[in-house]
Motif scaffolding. Structure first.
Motif, mmCIF file in Angstrom:
data_model
loop_
_atom_site.group_PDB
_atom_site.id
_atom_site.type_symbol
_atom_site.label_atom_id
_atom_site.label_comp_id
_atom_site.label_asym_id
_atom_site.label_seq_id
_atom_site.Cartn_x
_atom_site.Cartn_y
_atom_site.Cartn_z
ATOM 1 N N VAL A 173 0.839 -1.210 0.000
ATOM 2 C CA VAL A 173 0.000 0.000 0.000
ATOM 3 C C VAL A 173 0.869 1.253 0.000
ATOM 4 O O VAL A 173 0.590 2.236 -0.683
ATOM 5 C CB VAL A 173 -0.952 -0.016 1.209
ATOM 6 C CG1 VAL A 173 -1.599 1.340 1.390
ATOM 7 C CG2 VAL A 173 -2.021 -1.074 1.023
ATOM 8 N N ILE A 208 -4.029 -0.045 -8.997
ATOM 9 C CA ILE A 208 -4.507 -1.427 -8.994
ATOM 10 C C ILE A 208 -3.610 -2.298 -8.129
ATOM 11 O O ILE A 208 -4.092 -3.156 -7.371
ATOM 12 C CB ILE A 208 -4.575 -1.960 -10.440
ATOM 13 C CG1 ILE A 208 -5.643 -1.153 -11.169
ATOM 14 C CG2 ILE A 208 -4.898 -3.424 -10.468
ATOM 15 C CD1 ILE A 208 -5.803 -1.544 -12.613
ATOM 16 N N LEU A 209 -2.314 -2.008 -8.148
ATOM 17 C CA LEU A 209 -1.409 -2.751 -7.257
ATOM 18 C C LEU A 209 -1.715 -2.442 -5.797
ATOM 19 O O LEU A 209 -1.640 -3.322 -4.929
ATOM 20 C CB LEU A 209 0.041 -2.397 -7.586
ATOM 21 C CG LEU A 209 0.586 -3.094 -8.822
ATOM 22 C CD1 LEU A 209 1.960 -2.565 -9.173
ATOM 23 C CD2 LEU A 209 0.664 -4.583 -8.568
ATOM 24 N N VAL A 210 -2.060 -1.201 -5.518
ATOM 25 C CA VAL A 210 -2.441 -0.841 -4.129
ATOM 26 C C VAL A 210 -3.681 -1.631 -3.723
ATOM 27 O O VAL A 210 -3.772 -2.142 -2.603
ATOM 28 C CB VAL A 210 -2.674 0.676 -4.025
ATOM 29 C CG1 VAL A 210 -3.265 1.022 -2.665
ATOM 30 C CG2 VAL A 210 -1.379 1.427 -4.228
ATOM 31 N N LEU A 211 -4.647 -1.740 -4.654
ATOM 32 C CA LEU A 211 -5.840 -2.541 -4.336
ATOM 33 C C LEU A 211 -5.471 -3.983 -4.031
ATOM 34 O O LEU A 211 -5.997 -4.592 -3.096
ATOM 35 C CB LEU A 211 -6.803 -2.497 -5.515
ATOM 36 C CG LEU A 211 -7.737 -1.282 -5.583
ATOM 37 C CD1 LEU A 211 -8.581 -1.331 -6.851
ATOM 38 C CD2 LEU A 211 -8.626 -1.242 -4.357
ATOM 39 N N MET A 212 -4.548 -4.536 -4.810
ATOM 40 C CA MET A 212 -4.087 -5.912 -4.533
ATOM 41 C C MET A 212 -3.492 -6.008 -3.136
ATOM 42 O O MET A 212 -3.748 -6.969 -2.383
ATOM 43 C CB MET A 212 -3.031 -6.321 -5.569
ATOM 44 C CG MET A 212 -3.561 -6.503 -6.968
ATOM 45 S SD MET A 212 -2.205 -7.008 -8.033
ATOM 46 C CE MET A 212 -2.925 -6.815 -9.631
ATOM 47 N N GLU A 266 -6.044 -6.255 -0.616
ATOM 48 C CA GLU A 266 -6.568 -7.611 -0.552
ATOM 49 C C GLU A 266 -5.663 -8.512 0.294
ATOM 50 O O GLU A 266 -6.151 -9.339 1.078
ATOM 51 C CB GLU A 266 -6.680 -8.209 -1.959
ATOM 52 C CG GLU A 266 -7.662 -7.486 -2.868
ATOM 53 C CD GLU A 266 -9.046 -7.422 -2.265
ATOM 54 O OE1 GLU A 266 -9.482 -8.425 -1.679
ATOM 55 O OE2 GLU A 266 -9.686 -6.361 -2.351
ATOM 56 N N LEU A 267 -4.392 -8.306 0.165
ATOM 57 C CA LEU A 267 -3.468 -9.096 0.995
ATOM 58 C C LEU A 267 -3.727 -8.860 2.471
ATOM 59 O O LEU A 267 -3.773 -9.789 3.287
ATOM 60 C CB LEU A 267 -2.018 -8.738 0.656
ATOM 61 C CG LEU A 267 -1.457 -9.305 -0.649
ATOM 62 C CD1 LEU A 267 -0.019 -8.845 -0.852
ATOM 63 C CD2 LEU A 267 -1.491 -10.827 -0.611
ATOM 64 N N VAL A 310 -13.537 -4.419 -4.050
ATOM 65 C CA VAL A 310 -12.735 -4.444 -5.277
ATOM 66 C C VAL A 310 -13.563 -3.931 -6.435
ATOM 67 O O VAL A 310 -13.084 -3.152 -7.281
ATOM 68 C CB VAL A 310 -12.234 -5.875 -5.540
ATOM 69 C CG1 VAL A 310 -11.722 -5.992 -6.969
ATOM 70 C CG2 VAL A 310 -11.128 -6.206 -4.563
ATOM 71 N N LEU A 327 -12.380 -0.637 -8.288
ATOM 72 C CA LEU A 327 -11.996 -0.646 -9.707
ATOM 73 C C LEU A 327 -12.836 0.349 -10.494
ATOM 74 O O LEU A 327 -12.335 1.024 -11.407
ATOM 75 C CB LEU A 327 -12.139 -2.041 -10.283
ATOM 76 C CG LEU A 327 -10.931 -2.925 -9.990
ATOM 77 C CD1 LEU A 327 -11.185 -4.339 -10.467
ATOM 78 C CD2 LEU A 327 -9.686 -2.355 -10.652
#
Lengths: 102, 177, 608
Positions: free
Chosen positions: A21, A28-32, A35-36, A74, A78
């Motif tokens: 984060v 989109i990587l921050v969203l991933m 999720e982690l 998500v 998105l």
């Protein structure tokens, strides 16, 4: 099963999410990474539910709820990212600083 | 406290630790890889490993839901996002912001604090695994007996999110002037 | 029981007089007259009833104490109660009679005045407060009355507040007496805590060590000097003459200024020798200085004001010399004849339209009644037989002659000299008012504070009656104590007084047009300015205090407000620095938040 194992795995996973984060530019990587972090929480919930043998299974039920909310999150996230991309032609976080002090 | 030693670890523990290792490792790759699509794929690996962890922890239903929703839906959604924002496919060196060092410090500190606290707090806790405790039958009964109301509220939330996402992504709906 | 009625009746009159007379509301002259009429009833009737009740108390003559309630303060309790004793009944009689006379007199004096209702209500309130002081059984209750008197004095001196000088005089009177009252209050505290009770009877019976007594009574003396216009706090009284003349008669001649003497007489057993010596020195300076100042004044009311200071110093000297009964005797006779003198002066001023002696002259033919009554008043002031002042002064001089005080010689010499000067200034004022040729001229426009236009007639009946009634005790009161008469000091005093009077008469005879005050030669100016005490106070106290006040204002503006403004500026400046952190990069913000949360968590783990 020692409770420490899943707890430690969850803590490490969470920290990795924190790093993602804070360090990634692409939204989109921050969203991933978010999720982690959510999954780290889920792991904790399941582990403690198993350990405490909750009659209501609140840990596992809450895990399911979190998964549902994560899916919704998500989806919305998105959609926002797409809207931003459409208006700004960029989704890099450090280029979106219109709210900063001039 | 209850006399279960850390050494030797049981088979289940070994499996769990291996799966956890895979999960943490692929998570690290998610946040460090230089290819956007690879990140999404490593995320699949991470979620899969986590589903395995859930299975080891006897939470079968949660594991399958994890596979279905996360691996099946969320990651696909993310891939769609990548595609729609015309992100560069292949290597790109500017995926990390200048904030990286500070972020690393904060993350390591977070890990240190959390691991320290968790190890200090649950050193002697031992969970006896009982196969079938997280089966679809048990969880289904629990949800529709005890958690009906939150469940229904959640369905409303999902609906709202659905509508919100549609409204946000359609270009022909203008905001009120 | 009766005493409480005596106190409450004028108070009720004051409340009614303040609230009711203006119903129905109206501002036309006819409405004013109707309101004044109602207010006059509210003013006169309660005072008359109260005076009658005091008369009954005097006839009954049984000391008694009644306690309404005891207020628990957590420390020393306050007893709300009244005590009837010989001294209080005597003083209350004086207060009642003079207040009644003044109320009746004001009806004529303030005719057509639109603020007469509040005026008479304040007189009633004052009367009530003075009676409370007289009858109080507890020092703090006494202090309540004492302060209400000061308030009424302020309100009434400033009655014609449109004139700036009048409101200034009122403020001066208020501030100077308040200065003394601070000491008075602390004196009460010292006495109360030393005796463990504020009841006067308990304090007098208590065994208080001498140093405490000296301290407490010296503090009390500050309040006494303020209220009774004694040196060094006397400067407010001549200025207070800016008030209407009936007020000068009631408050600044007969009652309030006598309250200080009354309190010393009431608590006399508590006063140790050192305090009495201090009182004696102040009195000796005050009586002669004030008498000399009275001789040089050109304003009739200021002559009487300085005369009041001088006569009050007489009583103080008697107290200091140990002649308490003589002091109380003179207090009563002085109250009667000085009130009479003021009322007569009011009639004269009403008639002439000016306060200045230079504008008067030859009035004995046009104002025969005033002439007669004022002559009686002057005779009593000089101490001519058979007027009351003759006997009371004789008692004081006899007491001072026999006194065992260490400063007996100073007191006696000063008193004797003052008798001579008193004869001189009284004769001067008398001659310049009633003899010689008339110099009356109508003033173009009567300024507020100088009463009304010249109408060439004797004052109205409502003013003459009180004068006539007061002339009786002024003339005859002395015979009530004639049994204590002593020939030798009486003859001495009479001779000295006549000497002073004759001296002035001879000077005046030589040139009736000119002021006999020229006799003072180069000392005339210092005497007229009351020896520059006002200027000295202005230089020593007023100006430094004003400078200090300006300094405080500047400090407040620059330092206190400056600090506030600087805080604002510093905040703006600092935020100018910190706003550079707000660069719009949300990741940076989140990093900060997480680092902070981490620090808090670490702190909680380590410290918890």
């Amino acid at each position: 099963m020692h409770v420490v194992y899943p707890a430690v795995v969850a803590a490490l996973l969470f920290s990795v999410g924190v790093y993602g984060v804070l360090a990634r530019r692409n939204t989109i990587l921050v969203l991933m990474s978010v999720e982690l972090m959510l999954n780290a929480v889920n792991l904790n919930l399941v582990a403690f539910d198993v350990w405490l043998r909750d009659v209501l299974h609140s840990g596992q039920v809450l895990t399911l709820f979190v998964i549902v909310i994560a899916a919704a999150e998500v989806g919305i996230g998105l959609a926002i990212v797409l809207a931003v991309f459409r208006t700004r032609k960029a989704i890099e976080l450090d280029r979106l600083r219109e709210l900063g002090e001039p | 406290m209850n006399g279960v030693d850390f050494w030797p670890p049981s088979t289940l523990e070994v499996v769990f630790l291996l799966l956890g290792l895979v999960a943490v490792g692929s998570a690290l790759l998610v946040v460090t890889t230089r290819q956007l699509v690879h990140a999404a794929l490593w995320l699949v690996v991470c979620f899969g490993a986590l589903a395995g962890c859930y299975l080891v922890l006897t939470a079968e239903f949660v594991a399958w839901v994890q596979v279905l929703i996360y691996v099946g839906a969320v990651v696909v959604l993310l891939l769609f996002g990548i595609m729609l924002t015309r992100a560069p496919i292949g290597r790109s060196d500017d995926l990390d912001s200048g904030n990286r060092v500070v972020a690393a410090v904060v993350a390591v500190a977070t890990a240190g604090v959390l691991v320290g606290v968790v190890v200090g707090g649950f050193q002697h806790a031992y969970a006896e695994l009982r196969p079938g405790a997280g089966s679809a039958e048990e969880l289904g009964a629990s949800i529709f007996r005890n958690w009906v109301l939150p469940f229904e509220a959640l369905s409303v939330l999902l609906l709202a999110a659905l509508i919100g996402a549609i409204v946000l992504s359609r270009t022909d709906i203008k905001g009120r002037r | 029981m009766i005493a409480s009625l005596v106190v409450v009746l004028p108070f009720a009159g004051a409340v009614l007089g303040l609230l009711l007379p203006r119903h129905p509301h109206g501002r036309s002259p006819a409405d004013n007259l109707a309101a004044n009429k109602r207010a006059a009833w509210f003013g006169v009737v309660p005072t008359a009833l109260s005076t009658a009740l005091v008369g009954w108390l005097a006839w009954e003559n049984t000391p008694s104490t009644s306690v309404l309630t005891k207020i628990d303060t957590g420390g020393i309790a306050i007893t709300v109660g009244l005590e009837v004793a010989e001294l209080s009944v005597l003083t209350a009689m004086l207060v009642g009679v003079v207040a009644l006379a003044v109320q009746v007199y004001s009806v004529g004096y303030m005719r057509g005045e639109s603020r007469y209702p509040s005026f008479s209500a304040f007189i009633s309130l004052f009367t009530s407060a003075m009676l409370l002081v007289v009858f109080a059984a507890d020092l703090l209750v006494l202090y309540v009355g004492w302060e209400i008197m000061g308030l009424c004095s302020y309100l009434l001196v400033g009655h014609w507040w449109e004139e700036r000088a009048n409101s200034r005089a009122a403020i001066k009177a208020f501030l100077v007496t308040r200065l003394g009252d601070v000491g008075f209050l602390f004196g009460i505290f010292v006495l109360g805590f030393a005796a463990g009770s504020f009841r006067i009877a308990d304090i007098m019976a208590a065994d208080i060590p001498e140093p405490t007594l000296v301290l407490a009574t010296l503090l009390l003396l500050a309040g006494v000097a303020g209220k009774s216009a004694q040196v060094p706090l006397h400067t407010w009284l001549p200025d207070a003459m800016a008030g209407p003349t009936p007020i000068s008669a009631l408050i600044h001649a007969a009652t309030m200024v006598a309250a200080g003497i009354f309190v010393v007489a009431r608590l006399y057993v508590l006063f140790p020798q050192p305090t009495l010596d201090v009182l004696g020195v102040a009195a000796a300076i005050g009586m002669l200085g004030a008498a000399l100042a009275a001789f040089a004044q050109n304003d009739l009311k200021r002559v009487l004001a300085y005369s009041t200071i001088s006569q009050l110093a007489y009583m103080a000297a008697a107290l200091a010399g140990g002649a308490r009964d003589a002091a109380v005797f003179h207090l009563v006779t002085h109250g009667a004849f000085k009130a009479l003198l003021f009322l007569c002066a009011g009639a004269v001023i009403h008639h002439v339209g000016s306060n200045l002696l230079g504008h008067m002259g030859g009035l004995r033919r046009s104002m025969p009644v005033t002439f007669t009554t004022m002559t009686i008043g002057y005779a009593a002031l000089i101490g001519l037989p058979p007027a009351s002042g003759f006997f009371s002064k004789d008692a004081i001089l006899y007491g001072l002659e026999r006194s065992s005080s260490p400063i007996q010689l100073v007191l006696y010499g000063s008193a004797l000299l003052t008798v001579g000067v008193t004869g001189a200034y009284a004769t001067r004022a008398w001659l310049m008012t009633f003899f010689g040729t008339g110099k009356i001229q109508a003033l173009p426009e009567p300024a507020p504070g100088t009463a009304h236009v010249f109408d060439g007639r004797e004052a109205p009946l409502s003013m003459l009656w009180p004068m006539g009634v007061l002339a009786v005790p002024a003339l005859l009161l002395g015979f009530t104590d004639a049994g204590e008469f002593h020939l030798a000091p009486a003859v001495t005093a009479l001779a000295v007084a006549l000497l002073g009077a004759a001296f002035v008469y001879v000077i005046w005879r030589g040139a009736p047009e000119r002021d006999p005050a020229r006799l003072l030669g180069p000392f005339r100016d210092p005497c007229e300015q009351a020896f520059y005490v006002d200027r000295l106070y202005a230089a020593v106290f007023v100006r430094p205090v004003l400078a200090l006040a300006r300094g405080v204002v500047r400090t407040d503006d620059d330092v206190v407000d400056g600090a506030v403004r600087a805080t604002g500026r510093a905040t703006v400046g600092l935020s100018g620095l910190t706003r550079h952190l707000q660069n719009g990069n949300a990741q940076l913000y989140v990093t900060g938040v997480l680092a902070g949360v981490l620090l808090i968590a670490v702190g909680a783990v380590v410290l918890g």
